[in-house]
Design a protein around this motif. Structure first.
Motif, PDB file in Angstrom:
ATOM      1  N   PHE A   5     -38.946   3.551  21.792  1.00  0.00           N
ATOM      2  CA  PHE A   5     -39.793   4.735  21.838  1.00  0.00           C
ATOM      3  C   PHE A   5     -39.851   5.447  20.487  1.00  0.00           C
ATOM      4  N   LEU A   6     -38.726   5.496  19.775  1.00  0.00           N
ATOM      5  CA  LEU A   6     -38.655   6.234  18.516  1.00  0.00           C
ATOM      6  C   LEU A   6     -38.933   5.335  17.320  1.00  0.00           C
ATOM      7  N   LEU A   7     -39.394   5.942  16.253  1.00  0.00           N
ATOM      8  CA  LEU A   7     -39.670   5.201  15.023  1.00  0.00           C
ATOM      9  C   LEU A   7     -38.378   4.788  14.337  1.00  0.00           C
ATOM     10  N   SER A   8     -38.488   3.905  13.369  1.00  0.00           N
ATOM     11  CA  SER A   8     -37.298   3.398  12.684  1.00  0.00           C
ATOM     12  C   SER A   8     -36.667   4.422  11.740  1.00  0.00           C
ATOM     13  N   ASP A   9     -37.308   5.569  11.532  1.00  0.00           N
ATOM     14  CA  ASP A   9     -36.716   6.590  10.672  1.00  0.00           C
ATOM     15  C   ASP A   9     -35.858   7.578  11.465  1.00  0.00           C
ATOM     16  N   ALA A  10     -35.505   7.229  12.702  1.00  0.00           N
ATOM     17  CA  ALA A  10     -34.662   8.100  13.529  1.00  0.00           C
ATOM     18  C   ALA A  10     -33.256   8.206  12.940  1.00  0.00           C
ATOM     19  N   TYR A  11     -32.632   9.345  13.167  1.00  0.00           N
ATOM     20  CA  TYR A  11     -31.268   9.609  12.705  1.00  0.00           C
ATOM     21  C   TYR A  11     -30.438   9.920  13.946  1.00  0.00           C
ATOM     22  N   PHE A  23     -27.516   0.596  17.019  1.00  0.00           N
ATOM     23  CA  PHE A  23     -28.850   1.139  16.756  1.00  0.00           C
ATOM     24  C   PHE A  23     -29.303   0.866  15.320  1.00  0.00           C
ATOM     25  N   THR A  24     -28.376   0.770  14.394  1.00  0.00           N
ATOM     26  CA  THR A  24     -28.738   0.412  13.017  1.00  0.00           C
ATOM     27  C   THR A  24     -29.213  -1.032  12.968  1.00  0.00           C
ATOM     28  N   GLU A  25     -28.465  -1.929  13.610  1.00  0.00           N
ATOM     29  CA  GLU A  25     -28.816  -3.349  13.590  1.00  0.00           C
ATOM     30  C   GLU A  25     -30.114  -3.642  14.346  1.00  0.00           C
ATOM     31  N   ASN A  26     -30.322  -2.981  15.483  1.00  0.00           N
ATOM     32  CA  ASN A  26     -31.464  -3.306  16.332  1.00  0.00           C
ATOM     33  C   ASN A  26     -32.724  -2.491  16.039  1.00  0.00           C
ATOM     34  N   TYR A  27     -32.566  -1.267  15.525  1.00  0.00           N
ATOM     35  CA  TYR A  27     -33.732  -0.406  15.329  1.00  0.00           C
ATOM     36  C   TYR A  27     -33.806   0.220  13.941  1.00  0.00           C
ATOM     37  N   ASN A  28     -32.864  -0.106  13.063  1.00  0.00           N
ATOM     38  CA  ASN A  28     -32.852   0.398  11.692  1.00  0.00           C
ATOM     39  C   ASN A  28     -32.670   1.913  11.608  1.00  0.00           C
ATOM     40  N   TRP A  29     -32.012   2.507  12.597  1.00  0.00           N
ATOM     41  CA  TRP A  29     -31.758   3.941  12.576  1.00  0.00           C
ATOM     42  C   TRP A  29     -30.614   4.239  11.619  1.00  0.00           C
ATOM     43  N   THR A  30     -30.647   5.400  10.993  1.00  0.00           N
ATOM     44  CA  THR A  30     -29.528   5.841  10.169  1.00  0.00           C
ATOM     45  C   THR A  30     -28.618   6.729  11.005  1.00  0.00           C
ATOM     46  N   ASN A  31     -27.421   6.986  10.490  1.00  0.00           N
ATOM     47  CA  ASN A  31     -26.442   7.776  11.232  1.00  0.00           C
ATOM     48  C   ASN A  31     -25.426   8.354  10.263  1.00  0.00           C
ATOM     49  N   SER A  76     -23.838  19.154   7.353  1.00  0.00           N
ATOM     50  CA  SER A  76     -24.896  18.212   6.965  1.00  0.00           C
ATOM     51  C   SER A  76     -25.694  17.748   8.176  1.00  0.00           C
ATOM     52  N   ASP A  77     -25.005  17.474   9.283  1.00  0.00           N
ATOM     53  CA  ASP A  77     -25.710  17.014  10.478  1.00  0.00           C
ATOM     54  C   ASP A  77     -26.553  18.127  11.091  1.00  0.00           C
ATOM     55  N   TRP A  78     -26.037  19.345  11.091  1.00  0.00           N
ATOM     56  CA  TRP A  78     -26.841  20.474  11.585  1.00  0.00           C
ATOM     57  C   TRP A  78     -28.064  20.658  10.702  1.00  0.00           C
ATOM     58  N   TYR A  79     -27.894  20.576   9.397  1.00  0.00           N
ATOM     59  CA  TYR A  79     -29.021  20.710   8.476  1.00  0.00           C
ATOM     60  C   TYR A  79     -30.063  19.626   8.747  1.00  0.00           C
ATOM     61  N   SER A  80     -29.607  18.400   8.951  1.00  0.00           N
ATOM     62  CA  SER A  80     -30.527  17.299   9.241  1.00  0.00           C
ATOM     63  C   SER A  80     -31.346  17.582  10.492  1.00  0.00           C
ATOM     64  N   MET A  81     -30.704  18.134  11.509  1.00  0.00           N
ATOM     65  CA  MET A  81     -31.418  18.428  12.747  1.00  0.00           C
ATOM     66  C   MET A  81     -32.388  19.600  12.575  1.00  0.00           C
ATOM     67  N   ILE A  82     -32.003  20.578  11.763  1.00  0.00           N
ATOM     68  CA  ILE A  82     -32.867  21.744  11.558  1.00  0.00           C
ATOM     69  C   ILE A  82     -34.149  21.358  10.831  1.00  0.00           C
ATOM     70  N   VAL A  83     -34.058  20.495   9.844  1.00  0.00           N
ATOM     71  CA  VAL A  83     -35.243  20.125   9.065  1.00  0.00           C
ATOM     72  C   VAL A  83     -35.990  18.917   9.630  1.00  0.00           C
ATOM     73  N   ALA A  84     -35.492  18.337  10.702  1.00  0.00           N
ATOM     74  CA  ALA A  84     -36.143  17.175  11.304  1.00  0.00           C
ATOM     75  C   ALA A  84     -37.514  17.548  11.866  1.00  0.00           C
ATOM     76  N   LYS A  85     -38.419  16.589  11.832  1.00  0.00           N
ATOM     77  CA  LYS A  85     -39.735  16.819  12.405  1.00  0.00           C
ATOM     78  C   LYS A  85     -39.664  16.907  13.930  1.00  0.00           C
ATOM     79  N   ARG A  86     -38.703  16.177  14.500  1.00  0.00           N
ATOM     80  CA  ARG A  86     -38.570  16.164  15.955  1.00  0.00           C
ATOM     81  C   ARG A  86     -37.123  15.852  16.304  1.00  0.00           C
TER      82      ARG A  86
END
Length: 91
Positions: A5-11, A23-31, A76-86
């Motif tokens: 459902f989500l794009l490969s730029d998901a975090y 999720f990194t191996e199968n969908y190229n998500w970062t973490n 850093s993780d809170w910041y990532s979530m705050i500036v995320a598009k979704r």
């Protein structure tokens, strides 16, 4: 599935640290690369990854305390979530 459902730029941010590699191996998500998550109030730990992240290794080399590193990663993780598009929250 969520991965399709989500794009490969998901975090991915989760206490299920064993999901990061999958999720990194199968969908190229970062973490954040955590190998363990700690809840300081409940004194509870979640783990599942043996390898430490590059950030953890670099922090150790620079003499950063574990508590300072945890604070930095949390901020850093809170910041990532705050500036995320979704942000999608699941249980």
């Amino acid at each position: 599935s969520l991965g399709e459902f989500l794009l490969s730029d998901a975090y991915l941010v989760t206490i299920q640290v064993s999901w990061f590699d999958w999720f990194t191996e199968n969908y190229n998500w970062t973490n954040p690369g955590w190998h363990e998550v700690k809840h300081s109030v409940l004194r509870k730990k979640w783990g599942g990854r043996e390898e430490r992240s590059d950030l953890e290794r670099r922090a150790e080399e620079r003499g950063l305390s574990e508590k300072d590193l945890q604070n930095l990663m949390l901020w850093s993780d809170w910041y990532s979530m705050i500036v995320a598009k979704r942000v999608i929250h699941t249980h």
